[in-house]
Design an enzyme around this catalytic site. Sequence first.
Site, PDB file in Angstrom:
ATOM      1  CB  THR A 173      -2.179   7.363  -2.742  1.00 49.93           C
ATOM      2  OG1 THR A 173      -1.554   6.075  -2.942  1.00 49.93           O
ATOM      3  CG2 THR A 173      -1.301   8.460  -3.311  1.00 49.93           C
TER       4      THR A 173
ATOM      5  NE  ARG B 255      -2.704   0.576   3.471  1.00 45.93           N
ATOM      6  CZ  ARG B 255      -3.553   0.923   4.410  1.00 45.93           C
ATOM      7  NH1 ARG B 255      -4.837   0.682   4.241  1.00 45.93           N
ATOM      8  NH2 ARG B 255      -3.155   1.478   5.519  1.00 45.93           N
TER       9      ARG B 255
ATOM     10  CG  ASP C 226       2.256  -2.380   8.959  1.00 48.05           C
ATOM     11  OD1 ASP C 226       2.511  -3.561   8.626  1.00 48.05           O
ATOM     12  OD2 ASP C 226       2.340  -1.424   8.174  1.00 48.05           O
TER      13      ASP C 226
HETATM   14  C1  PRP Z   1      -1.203  -4.478   4.345  1.00 47.74           C
HETATM   15  C2  PRP Z   1      -2.020  -5.731   4.453  1.00 47.74           C
HETATM   16  C3  PRP Z   1      -2.784  -5.738   3.153  1.00 47.74           C
HETATM   17  C4  PRP Z   1      -3.040  -4.266   2.929  1.00 47.74           C
HETATM   18  C5  PRP Z   1      -4.457  -3.945   3.340  1.00 47.74           C
HETATM   19  O1  PRP Z   1      -0.087  -4.681   3.546  1.00 47.74           O
HETATM   20  O2  PRP Z   1      -1.251  -6.876   4.659  1.00 47.74           O
HETATM   21  O3  PRP Z   1      -2.080  -6.303   2.072  1.00 47.74           O
HETATM   22  O4  PRP Z   1      -2.107  -3.549   3.757  1.00 47.74           O
HETATM   23  O5  PRP Z   1      -4.757  -2.625   3.042  1.00 47.74           O
HETATM   24  P1  PRP Z   1      -5.850  -2.247   1.932  1.00 47.74           P
HETATM   25  O6  PRP Z   1      -7.020  -3.126   2.140  1.00 47.74           O
HETATM   26  O7  PRP Z   1      -6.132  -0.808   2.225  1.00 47.74           O
HETATM   27  O8  PRP Z   1      -5.219  -2.421   0.570  1.00 47.74           O
HETATM   28  P2  PRP Z   1       1.061  -3.572   3.391  1.00 47.74           P
HETATM   29  O9  PRP Z   1       0.765  -2.678   2.240  1.00 47.74           O
HETATM   30  O10 PRP Z   1       1.295  -2.917   4.719  1.00 47.74           O
HETATM   31  O11 PRP Z   1       2.312  -4.427   2.952  1.00 47.74           O
HETATM   32  P3  PRP Z   1       3.169  -5.504   3.777  1.00 47.74           P
HETATM   33  O12 PRP Z   1       2.317  -6.726   3.931  1.00 47.74           O
HETATM   34  O13 PRP Z   1       4.336  -5.732   2.895  1.00 47.74           O
HETATM   35  O14 PRP Z   1       3.539  -4.903   5.101  1.00 47.74           O
HETATM   36  N1  URA Z   2      -2.602  -2.769   6.742  1.00 46.26           N
HETATM   37  C1  URA Z   2      -2.298  -3.198   7.978  1.00 46.26           C
HETATM   38  O1  URA Z   2      -1.325  -3.947   8.158  1.00 46.26           O
HETATM   39  N2  URA Z   2      -3.064  -2.785   9.012  1.00 46.26           N
HETATM   40  C2  URA Z   2      -4.126  -1.980   8.849  1.00 46.26           C
HETATM   41  O2  URA Z   2      -4.794  -1.658   9.835  1.00 46.26           O
HETATM   42  C3  URA Z   2      -4.424  -1.543   7.547  1.00 46.26           C
HETATM   43  C4  URA Z   2      -3.649  -1.955   6.515  1.00 46.26           C
END
Ligand code: PRP
Ligand code: URA
Length: 217
Positions: free
Chosen positions: A114, A110, A206
């Site tokens: 944005t 993400r 997170d």
């Molecule tokens: C987190 C999570 C999802 C996403 C959810 O990943 O594991 O993939 O955010 O958010 P959304 O529904 O708004 O798209 P992140 O982008 O933090 O990546 P990571 O798993 O590499 O930490």
């Molecule tokens: N991604 C995460 O890991 N946690 C949240 O709460 C939202 C997006």
Amino acid sequence: MPTHSDAFANLRVFDHPLIQHKLSVVRDVRTPPADFRRLLNEIAGLMTYEVSRRFDTHAVEVQTPLERTTCRQLSRPVTLVPILRAGLSMTDGVMQLFPEARVGHIGIRRDEATHRPVFYYAKLPHDVREGYAIVIDPMLATGGSACAAIRYLKDAGCRDVQMICLVAAPAGVKRVHDEHPDVMVFTCALDRELDGNAYIRPGLGDAGDRVFGTVEA
Ligand code: PRP
Ligand code: URA
């Protein structure tokens, strides 16, 4: 058995006491990465039993030590599709129940400003369209990452996609329903809302950082 959600036709919520107990420890900010990872895998395994309830089976003849009998086996292959990174944290738990499953990976992160999904990697089995695809990601927040992953799978020919997540926000469930009404979402909790940073509240923070120990001090 997960319960149907009054709010969303595409949502099933696991309110089983054992799952809810484990989720309470996962949410706790004091839970270290090793326990966090173990619990996510345990919960994912428990969810898998019900997620696969409607998978097709066919009759097979088996010779027991005493006689031939008719049994049932799963008809179609299963592909697990963790969304990198955090989705990896539940994949072993699902694989314990589906040791023959293939694993396809989709890398999406993400954008912090944005909140939109940024696609950076994909590797799927060449015949992924043949069977069931289970998208795995602990967090369904805005739904952008999930919808992008599901779109990628559908473009690859997948016709039977479901998603497992740990915690879902209403906005994310709605978005999956609007864009992919055929995709069932299984979760352990439908949380209250997204905050200004698009984090799930109350949520668990997170997920990727907590899984891999990359939380900033
Ligand atoms: C987190 C999570 C999802 C996403 C959810 O990943 O594991 O993939 O955010 O958010 P959304 O529904 O708004 O798209 P992140 O982008 O933090 O990546 P990571 O798993 O590499 O930490
Ligand atoms: N991604 C995460 O890991 N946690 C949240 O709460 C939202 C997006």
